[in-house]
Design a protein around this motif. Sequence first.
Motif, PDB file in Angstrom:
ATOM      1  N   SER A 186       0.856  -1.050  -0.063  1.00 56.75           N
ATOM      2  CA  SER A 186       0.578  -0.549  -0.043  1.00 56.75           C
ATOM      3  C   SER A 186       0.276   1.430  -0.386  1.00 56.75           C
ATOM      4  O   SER A 186       1.779   1.042   0.492  1.00 56.75           O
ATOM      5  N   VAL A 187       0.145   2.650  -0.313  1.00 61.97           N
ATOM      6  CA  VAL A 187       0.953   3.616  -0.534  1.00 61.97           C
ATOM      7  C   VAL A 187      -0.034   4.352  -0.167  1.00 61.97           C
ATOM      8  O   VAL A 187      -1.292   4.424  -0.513  1.00 61.97           O
ATOM      9  N   THR A 188       0.465   6.022   0.619  1.00 62.84           N
ATOM     10  CA  THR A 188      -0.862   6.334   1.387  1.00 62.84           C
ATOM     11  C   THR A 188      -0.074   7.931   0.739  1.00 62.84           C
ATOM     12  O   THR A 188       0.711   8.152  -0.122  1.00 62.84           O
ATOM     13  N   GLY A 189      -1.495   8.596  -0.261  1.00 65.59           N
ATOM     14  CA  GLY A 189      -1.635   9.225  -1.008  1.00 65.59           C
ATOM     15  C   GLY A 189      -0.720   8.775  -2.211  1.00 65.59           C
ATOM     16  O   GLY A 189      -0.157   9.785  -3.171  1.00 65.59           O
ATOM     17  N   GLY A 190      -0.736   7.647  -2.928  1.00 63.46           N
ATOM     18  CA  GLY A 190      -0.006   7.174  -3.713  1.00 63.46           C
ATOM     19  C   GLY A 190      -1.313   7.367  -5.135  1.00 63.46           C
ATOM     20  O   GLY A 190      -0.496   7.608  -6.199  1.00 63.46           O
ATOM     21  N   VAL A 191      -2.100   7.672  -4.929  1.00 60.84           N
ATOM     22  CA  VAL A 191      -3.213   8.028  -6.450  1.00 60.84           C
ATOM     23  C   VAL A 191      -3.371   9.689  -6.364  1.00 60.84           C
ATOM     24  O   VAL A 191      -3.703  10.091  -5.528  1.00 60.84           O
ATOM     25  N   SER A 192      -3.681  10.629  -7.315  1.00 63.59           N
ATOM     26  CA  SER A 192      -3.794  12.039  -7.357  1.00 63.59           C
ATOM     27  C   SER A 192      -4.367  12.453  -8.862  1.00 63.59           C
ATOM     28  O   SER A 192      -4.068  11.339  -9.924  1.00 63.59           O
ATOM     29  N   VAL A 193      -5.252  13.046  -9.151  1.00 64.16           N
ATOM     30  CA  VAL A 193      -6.196  13.288 -10.336  1.00 64.16           C
ATOM     31  C   VAL A 193      -5.690  14.579 -10.753  1.00 64.16           C
ATOM     32  O   VAL A 193      -5.857  15.408  -9.477  1.00 64.16           O
ATOM     33  N   TRP A 194      -5.848  15.063 -11.411  1.00 59.56           N
ATOM     34  CA  TRP A 194      -5.250  16.362 -12.224  1.00 59.56           C
ATOM     35  C   TRP A 194      -6.253  16.746 -12.894  1.00 59.56           C
ATOM     36  O   TRP A 194      -5.750  16.456 -14.075  1.00 59.56           O
ATOM     37  N   ALA A 195      -6.174  17.834 -12.993  1.00 62.99           N
ATOM     38  CA  ALA A 195      -7.405  18.329 -14.510  1.00 62.99           C
ATOM     39  C   ALA A 195      -6.482  20.041 -15.071  1.00 62.99           C
ATOM     40  O   ALA A 195      -5.663  20.229 -14.366  1.00 62.99           O
ATOM     41  N   THR A 196      -6.189  19.840 -16.205  1.00 58.54           N
ATOM     42  CA  THR A 196      -5.883  20.979 -16.792  1.00 58.54           C
ATOM     43  C   THR A 196      -6.823  20.964 -17.970  1.00 58.54           C
ATOM     44  O   THR A 196      -7.397  20.762 -18.613  1.00 58.54           O
ATOM     45  N   GLY A 197      -7.170  22.895 -18.441  1.00 59.41           N
ATOM     46  CA  GLY A 197      -7.719  23.532 -18.649  1.00 59.41           C
ATOM     47  C   GLY A 197      -8.243  24.978 -18.915  1.00 59.41           C
ATOM     48  O   GLY A 197      -6.650  25.641 -18.349  1.00 59.41           O
ATOM     49  N   VAL A 219      -6.583  13.615  -4.272  1.00 59.17           N
ATOM     50  CA  VAL A 219      -5.931  12.451  -3.896  1.00 59.17           C
ATOM     51  C   VAL A 219      -5.931  11.424  -2.487  1.00 59.17           C
ATOM     52  O   VAL A 219      -6.900  11.649  -1.834  1.00 59.17           O
ATOM     53  N   GLY A 220      -6.240  10.315  -2.872  1.00 61.64           N
ATOM     54  CA  GLY A 220      -6.587   9.020  -2.376  1.00 61.64           C
ATOM     55  C   GLY A 220      -5.061   7.833  -1.670  1.00 61.64           C
ATOM     56  O   GLY A 220      -4.058   8.177  -2.620  1.00 61.64           O
ATOM     57  N   ASP A 221      -5.570   6.488  -1.820  1.00 60.81           N
ATOM     58  CA  ASP A 221      -4.739   6.008  -1.518  1.00 60.81           C
ATOM     59  C   ASP A 221      -4.283   4.592  -2.743  1.00 60.81           C
ATOM     60  O   ASP A 221      -5.415   4.334  -3.324  1.00 60.81           O
ATOM     61  N   LEU A 222      -3.253   3.831  -2.421  1.00 58.23           N
ATOM     62  CA  LEU A 222      -3.582   2.894  -3.622  1.00 58.23           C
ATOM     63  C   LEU A 222      -2.601   1.159  -2.482  1.00 58.23           C
ATOM     64  O   LEU A 222      -2.431   1.314  -1.479  1.00 58.23           O
ATOM     65  N   GLU A 223      -3.591   0.654  -2.971  1.00 60.08           N
ATOM     66  CA  GLU A 223      -3.626  -0.549  -2.461  1.00 60.08           C
ATOM     67  C   GLU A 223      -3.616  -1.743  -3.723  1.00 60.08           C
ATOM     68  O   GLU A 223      -4.238  -2.371  -4.162  1.00 60.08           O
ATOM     69  N   VAL A 224      -2.061  -2.331  -3.369  1.00 59.54           N
ATOM     70  CA  VAL A 224      -2.068  -3.290  -4.429  1.00 59.54           C
ATOM     71  C   VAL A 224      -2.750  -4.675  -3.560  1.00 59.54           C
ATOM     72  O   VAL A 224      -1.725  -4.766  -2.969  1.00 59.54           O
ATOM     73  N   LEU A 225      -3.177  -5.559  -4.007  1.00 60.54           N
ATOM     74  CA  LEU A 225      -3.635  -6.994  -3.386  1.00 60.54           C
ATOM     75  C   LEU A 225      -3.298  -7.493  -4.671  1.00 60.54           C
ATOM     76  O   LEU A 225      -2.422  -7.832  -5.030  1.00 60.54           O
ATOM     77  N   THR A 226      -2.646  -9.393  -3.260  1.00 56.08           N
ATOM     78  CA  THR A 226      -2.315  -9.564  -3.472  1.00 56.08           C
ATOM     79  C   THR A 226      -2.676 -11.256  -4.998  1.00 56.08           C
ATOM     80  O   THR A 226      -4.730 -10.768  -4.456  1.00 56.08           O
ATOM     81  N   ALA A 227      -2.343 -11.325  -6.067  1.00 56.17           N
ATOM     82  CA  ALA A 227      -3.665 -11.566  -7.425  1.00 56.17           C
ATOM     83  C   ALA A 227      -3.054 -12.899  -6.760  1.00 56.17           C
ATOM     84  O   ALA A 227      -2.847 -13.566  -6.011  1.00 56.17           O
TER      85      ALA A 227
END
Length: 466
Positions: A84-95, A110-118
């Motif tokens: 897992s990565v705290t704050g590992g995901v963010s969305v950016w808009a341009t315009g 901004v959110g967290d990332l959780e990579v689960l076991t496949a």
Amino acid sequence: MIGNMAVRITADRPNFPLGTLFVRAGSAANIALVGVPVRPGVNVTALALRVENVDGATADYAARAIGGVWVVDVPAAHFATVGSVTGGVSVWATGTGADGETSRTWCVGVGDLEVLTADADAPAPAPGQTFWPLRMFDAAPSAPTKYNAYLDGSVLKIWNGVAWITISGGGGTVDNTVTRTSANPVKSSGIWGAIWGALEALPTGFTAIYDWVVAQLVGKYEKPSGGIPASDLAQAVQTALSEIPGKANAADLRYRIADAGFKYQFAASAFPITYLDTSTSTSVTITAGDSGDITWDVQPDGSAYVSYNGFDFAYFNSAGDYGGSQPGIDLQFNGIAAANAGKPLVQTVADRTVNLIAATDETSIDIELPAAVTVDGVRYCRDFLLDVDNSANASDLALEFTALGVDYAFVPLEDDSVSEMMTIGAGERVRLYFTETPYTATGSLPVINVARVTLGDFVTTTQGGN
């Protein structure tokens, strides 16, 4: 995974995080960014998802507007590691902003990332293919299922559905002791035990080790057929000795085995050499011009068989005296019965030891000095003694050094003469000391200091008073 993320809430309230983005390791992610804010004065022209993975790598992935929904793809390679990565995901808009600036950039979530076991890190599915998840246990489970695994010491064992099989560790069997024929690996304790046992079996003292080595070689060589060639035995021992730090290589053997520097030669007066095979009445005559076909097969004790074109016709003991011929062979040197015709006329002395030359009827002997030894880039000086016993000789004996003035130079003690020092009078016994110095002679030749002591008669004396 194929899913979506709600962006609208966090765009209005930055203190609200996006929901955690859950993905599977080894799987690509297709994510719909739902609720991108649309309001007067703001025209979003591009959207990107920034993802920091568990390995610390950050990458930006552009989204596409499809049917009024922004969709972004993240490749499976970016989700290789579980975690897992705290704050590992963010969305950016341009315009374009309200002021008409066309390159405005806004963080809209901004959110967290959780990579689960496949599914056991399974590969992409292929019809007809079967795979099993490999599950590691701390110890062997009591009721294992197929492809359960655990470490037995340093050995990996896997349950194949019927029995535990060994994946590493030499086929599953590790020997406790060293044996000559086993193909299995040996435990370090077994190797150490074998080495230590061999060391304990060695006699005390470095000189005695040489005696012990030679004793092991004696008896392993047979003539005229069978056994191990003396040259092979010599090479093996000399190679091993060359690995000893600070010691000479071939010259370290006090007993000269089949070494190229130890040359037996026939005096010219010995030719022609004739041997008669009495069983077949076949006579062979060897002239001086044929001497190149004569070979000496030196045994570990210093004795030698003499061959002509592969046929052994004579034997000489370690002192160089004629010791007989093959059964059924009548041998003559220069028309007379065999006698001291094959003395060793060229001898190589050994470094760091006492060398002995015993003469009987020679007037000169060629001597070859040991080569200097270099170990780990350090060149060691030559230092040895040469005892010459000319007490049984009625003639003076001249010592001729084969490479003197070419590979090295001699410097005697003050007021001594090299030529006089190297002439041993009839009936004399002398000791010569050779020590290499840090000086060099003309031509940068190494300088070897030579000193001589003439020994008197050997008389047994008793020390003490009445």
